[in-house]
Design an enzyme around this catalytic site. Structure first.
Site, mmCIF file in Angstrom:
data_model
loop_
_atom_site.group_PDB
_atom_site.id
_atom_site.type_symbol
_atom_site.label_atom_id
_atom_site.label_comp_id
_atom_site.label_asym_id
_atom_site.label_seq_id
_atom_site.Cartn_x
_atom_site.Cartn_y
_atom_site.Cartn_z
ATOM 1 N N LYS A 126 0.832 -1.205 0.000
ATOM 2 C CA LYS A 126 0.000 0.000 0.000
ATOM 3 C C LYS A 126 0.867 1.257 0.000
ATOM 4 O O LYS A 126 0.678 2.163 -0.823
ATOM 5 C CB LYS A 126 -0.928 0.020 1.216
ATOM 6 C CG LYS A 126 -1.854 1.231 1.247
ATOM 7 C CD LYS A 126 -2.718 1.261 2.491
ATOM 8 C CE LYS A 126 -1.946 1.723 3.700
ATOM 9 N NZ LYS A 126 -2.814 1.979 4.874
ATOM 10 N N ASP A 145 -6.757 1.198 1.303
ATOM 11 C CA ASP A 145 -6.739 1.592 2.708
ATOM 12 C C ASP A 145 -8.073 1.201 3.327
ATOM 13 O O ASP A 145 -8.885 0.498 2.726
ATOM 14 C CB ASP A 145 -6.456 3.092 2.844
ATOM 15 C CG ASP A 145 -7.676 3.946 2.546
ATOM 16 O OD1 ASP A 145 -8.593 3.466 1.831
ATOM 17 O OD2 ASP A 145 -7.734 5.094 3.036
#
Length: 227
Positions: A126, A145
């Protein structure tokens, strides 16, 4: 309960169209002025609000300008300088160790590959995706997220649960040219309307195509259509 479209591909196109109209200028909310600041801001943002990170980095980035500044600082001092950030002691170690790796292996520069970035302490896929997208203008995937995970599942775009699997699933249906903005659109919508605990379905531009809508729809029995 809203009615989703016939396919996930149709659903995601409609979602994107509506969210682009609702949030015409989606962007990253972390403050940074170069790739090093971006990298470390994203590392600090793990399980911490962007607002809090911006408050802390306003002074941090004034004090530490180069990888050498971080590498030569003590972990104790770094931890003190980022106090207030979630897991500040661990993250101080990440900053110091990462800075030394940048010096030793990348001539002090933030690398531009997924493999090199995820080799850095505290950097997962991420974080690497964010750095690639906003630091190097390279889009290799979708940043998943908490907002992206929650809303994608609520909309019926994925049934996966882990970020890695969600990302791979979304990459099969979200047009590649929208991978970067998809994240920011869902973050904006997650903060404004589709919150974790009390989503405001009555004021949601996606309500009628959301299978998780909390609103009851009257049904015209003659036509079978909701109204």
């Amino acid at each position: 309960m809203g009615t989703p479209l016939d396919s996930r591909e149709d659903q995601v196109v409609e979602v994107l169209d509506r969210l682009y109209e609702e949030y015409p200028d989606p962007t990253i909310s972390l403050d940074f002025s170069n790739r090093l600041e971006l990298l470390f801001a994203v590392v600090l943002s793990a399980q911490c609000t962007d607002e809090r990170v911006n408050e802390v980095t306003a002074e941090l980035f004034e004090k530490y300008r180069t990888p050498e500044d971080y590498a030569t600082a003590s972990e104790e001092q770094l931890a003190e300088d980022i106090y207030g950030i979630t897991f500040h002691n661990s993250k101080a170690s990440y900053l110091k160790e990462s800075a030394q790796i940048l010096i030793d292996e990348h001539d002090g520069e933030v690398p531009d590959t997924m493999a090199a970035l995820t080799d850095l302490p505290g950097v997962g896929r991420k974080t690497a995706n964010v750095v690639l997208q906003h630091g190097h203008d390279l889009t290799e995937g979708i940043v998943v997220d908490t907002h992206v995970r929650r809303i994608s599942r609520r909309l019926g775009l994925t049934e996966e649960e882990t970020p890695g699997k969600i990302e791979r699933d979304l990459m099969t249906i979200v047009p590649e040219e929208d991978w970067k903005e998809y994240t920011h659109l869902l973050i904006e919508h997650g903060r404004a309307t589709c919150t974790a605990r009390n989503p405001d379905c009555s004021d949601c531009v996606l309500e009628d195509i959301c299978p998780s809508s909390k609103l009851d729809h009257e049904v015209d029995l003659a036509s079978g259509e909701a109204w």
